[in-house]
Design a protein around this motif. Sequence first.
Motif, PDB file in Angstrom:
ATOM      1  N   GLU A   1     -21.019   9.527 -26.959  1.00 45.89           N
ATOM      2  CA  GLU A   1     -21.398   9.785 -28.371  1.00 45.89           C
ATOM      3  C   GLU A   1     -22.683  10.555 -28.888  1.00 45.89           C
ATOM      4  N   VAL A   2     -22.751  11.750 -29.886  1.00 47.40           N
ATOM      5  CA  VAL A   2     -23.707  12.552 -29.834  1.00 47.40           C
ATOM      6  C   VAL A   2     -24.311  13.119 -28.723  1.00 47.40           C
ATOM      7  N   GLY A   3     -23.556  13.314 -27.686  1.00 51.84           N
ATOM      8  CA  GLY A   3     -23.914  13.861 -26.365  1.00 51.84           C
ATOM      9  C   GLY A   3     -23.128  14.841 -25.925  1.00 51.84           C
ATOM     10  N   GLY A   4     -22.766  15.044 -24.466  1.00 51.78           N
ATOM     11  CA  GLY A   4     -22.002  15.724 -23.946  1.00 51.78           C
ATOM     12  C   GLY A   4     -20.961  15.203 -23.090  1.00 51.78           C
ATOM     13  N   HIS A   5     -20.364  15.935 -22.387  1.00 52.17           N
ATOM     14  CA  HIS A   5     -19.183  15.470 -21.411  1.00 52.17           C
ATOM     15  C   HIS A   5     -19.483  16.122 -20.079  1.00 52.17           C
ATOM     16  N   GLU A   6     -19.085  15.399 -18.970  1.00 53.29           N
ATOM     17  CA  GLU A   6     -19.093  15.991 -17.655  1.00 53.29           C
ATOM     18  C   GLU A   6     -18.092  15.246 -16.634  1.00 53.29           C
ATOM     19  N   ALA A   7     -17.679  15.911 -15.753  1.00 50.61           N
ATOM     20  CA  ALA A   7     -16.920  15.132 -14.825  1.00 50.61           C
ATOM     21  C   ALA A   7     -17.400  15.850 -13.281  1.00 50.61           C
ATOM     22  N   VAL A   8     -17.471  14.696 -12.319  1.00 48.25           N
ATOM     23  CA  VAL A   8     -18.019  15.317 -10.912  1.00 48.25           C
ATOM     24  C   VAL A   8     -16.950  14.594  -9.989  1.00 48.25           C
ATOM     25  N   ARG A   9     -16.717  15.528  -9.344  1.00 44.16           N
ATOM     26  CA  ARG A   9     -15.588  15.422  -8.203  1.00 44.16           C
ATOM     27  C   ARG A   9     -16.502  15.165  -6.479  1.00 44.16           C
ATOM     28  N   VAL A  10     -15.900  14.184  -6.087  1.00 39.63           N
ATOM     29  CA  VAL A  10     -16.587  13.940  -4.662  1.00 39.63           C
ATOM     30  C   VAL A  10     -15.107  14.034  -3.870  1.00 39.63           C
ATOM     31  N   PRO A  11     -15.039  14.694  -2.677  1.00 36.35           N
ATOM     32  CA  PRO A  11     -13.966  14.609  -1.844  1.00 36.35           C
ATOM     33  C   PRO A  11     -14.299  13.576  -0.977  1.00 36.35           C
ATOM     34  N   PHE A  12     -13.139  12.837  -0.426  1.00 38.60           N
ATOM     35  CA  PHE A  12     -13.207  12.076   0.490  1.00 38.60           C
ATOM     36  C   PHE A  12     -11.907  11.757   1.298  1.00 38.60           C
ATOM     37  N   THR A  13     -11.899  11.159   2.521  1.00 41.25           N
ATOM     38  CA  THR A  13     -10.572  10.790   3.185  1.00 41.25           C
ATOM     39  C   THR A  13     -10.639   9.119   3.234  1.00 41.25           C
ATOM     40  N   TRP A  14      -9.285   9.015   2.741  1.00 46.34           N
ATOM     41  CA  TRP A  14      -8.983   7.662   2.551  1.00 46.34           C
ATOM     42  C   TRP A  14      -8.168   7.108   3.990  1.00 46.34           C
ATOM     43  N   GLY A  15      -8.393   6.018   4.576  1.00 48.48           N
ATOM     44  CA  GLY A  15      -7.646   5.590   5.479  1.00 48.48           C
ATOM     45  C   GLY A  15      -8.570   5.429   6.898  1.00 48.48           C
ATOM     46  N   LYS A  16      -9.671   5.899   7.059  1.00 48.26           N
ATOM     47  CA  LYS A  16     -10.760   5.516   7.806  1.00 48.26           C
ATOM     48  C   LYS A  16     -12.125   5.696   7.676  1.00 48.26           C
ATOM     49  N   PRO A  17     -12.826   4.839   8.029  1.00 48.02           N
ATOM     50  CA  PRO A  17     -14.337   4.797   7.604  1.00 48.02           C
ATOM     51  C   PRO A  17     -15.036   6.183   8.043  1.00 48.02           C
ATOM     52  N   GLY A  18     -15.862   6.651   7.256  1.00 50.15           N
ATOM     53  CA  GLY A  18     -16.610   7.940   7.307  1.00 50.15           C
ATOM     54  C   GLY A  18     -17.770   8.289   6.766  1.00 50.15           C
ATOM     55  N   LYS A  19     -18.379   9.226   6.896  1.00 48.50           N
ATOM     56  CA  LYS A  19     -19.859   9.509   6.459  1.00 48.50           C
ATOM     57  C   LYS A  19     -19.714   9.736   4.725  1.00 48.50           C
ATOM     58  N   PRO A  20     -20.743   9.050   4.122  1.00 47.58           N
ATOM     59  CA  PRO A  20     -20.831   9.204   2.649  1.00 47.58           C
ATOM     60  C   PRO A  20     -20.744  10.561   2.235  1.00 47.58           C
ATOM     61  N   ALA A  21     -20.053  10.955   1.174  1.00 46.11           N
ATOM     62  CA  ALA A  21     -20.015  12.142   0.430  1.00 46.11           C
ATOM     63  C   ALA A  21     -20.545  11.973  -0.983  1.00 46.11           C
ATOM     64  N   SER A  22     -21.210  13.412  -1.446  1.00 47.95           N
ATOM     65  CA  SER A  22     -22.041  12.992  -2.906  1.00 47.95           C
ATOM     66  C   SER A  22     -21.867  14.288  -3.445  1.00 47.95           C
ATOM     67  N   ALA A  23     -21.987  14.183  -4.734  1.00 45.04           N
ATOM     68  CA  ALA A  23     -22.315  15.248  -5.552  1.00 45.04           C
ATOM     69  C   ALA A  23     -23.001  15.068  -6.785  1.00 45.04           C
ATOM     70  N   LYS A  24     -23.660  15.920  -7.337  1.00 41.37           N
ATOM     71  CA  LYS A  24     -24.460  15.730  -8.573  1.00 41.37           C
ATOM     72  C   LYS A  24     -24.093  16.353  -9.676  1.00 41.37           C
ATOM     73  N   GLY A  25     -24.110  15.614 -10.868  1.00 36.23           N
ATOM     74  CA  GLY A  25     -23.866  15.997 -12.224  1.00 36.23           C
ATOM     75  C   GLY A  25     -25.111  16.997 -12.528  1.00 36.23           C
ATOM     76  N   SER A  26     -25.050  17.461 -13.957  1.00 31.34           N
ATOM     77  CA  SER A  26     -26.108  18.308 -14.371  1.00 31.34           C
ATOM     78  C   SER A  26     -26.574  17.713 -15.889  1.00 31.34           C
ATOM     79  N   ALA A  27     -25.894  16.782 -16.310  1.00 30.08           N
ATOM     80  CA  ALA A  27     -26.639  16.324 -17.824  1.00 30.08           C
ATOM     81  C   ALA A  27     -26.194  14.981 -17.914  1.00 30.08           C
ATOM     82  N   GLU A  28     -24.753  14.487 -18.027  1.00 34.94           N
ATOM     83  CA  GLU A  28     -24.363  13.213 -18.482  1.00 34.94           C
ATOM     84  C   GLU A  28     -24.198  12.177 -17.206  1.00 34.94           C
ATOM     85  N   LEU A  29     -24.245  13.071 -15.966  1.00 39.29           N
ATOM     86  CA  LEU A  29     -24.080  12.138 -14.849  1.00 39.29           C
ATOM     87  C   LEU A  29     -25.088  12.607 -13.684  1.00 39.29           C
ATOM     88  N   GLY A  30     -25.624  11.526 -12.983  1.00 42.13           N
ATOM     89  CA  GLY A  30     -26.605  12.034 -11.840  1.00 42.13           C
ATOM     90  C   GLY A  30     -25.661  12.136 -10.595  1.00 42.13           C
TER      91      GLY A  30
END
Length: 172
Positions: free
Chosen positions: A136-165
């Motif tokens: 509210e009285v702010g912005g909107h942002e969506a961040v997508r991080v690809p991952f593989t479900w079904g087996k353990p793996g390395k962490p994946a990350s992405a960074k937002g630019s305003a509303e999300l880190g």
Amino acid sequence: MKSKLSLLTFAGAAAAGAPAMAADLNVTVEIPRLSVAEYHKPYVAIWIENPADASAAGTLAVWYDADNREDHGAKWLKDMRQWWRKAGREMSFPADGVSGATRAPGPQKLVFAGSKGALKALKPGQYNLVVEAAREVGGHEAVRVPFTWGKPGKPASAKGSAELGAVTVSVK
């Protein structure tokens, strides 16, 4: 004895050929501290998206003002437009195991069990974890991080630019 041995051999071969299912999806979402005159905690939706057709495979969490009088907080959920169009408008709120209060700035660590909720029926494969925030009285942002479900793996990350880190996902 021979039939027992072949039955055990068959069971072992079937177990070895089947994909190992992941137990947990570990997610860290950073809500940044913003220096603004009127700060409101963001509404956040966390869901899994099929990258092939961008459809929602399941909602993991929705943070909103559930304690608002007469549940008026739910009417602002549609401000998280992508999630609302794909999955939110079909849900009833509060949703058991999904709804939660808005969160303060800082890293928010979440663990979603593979045996519950949206992950229970998720087939092994490639997906996106989507975190969408609207304030509210702010912005909107969506961040997508690809991952593989079904087996353990390395962490994946992405960074937002305003509303999300930073948003990090790992399959454990």
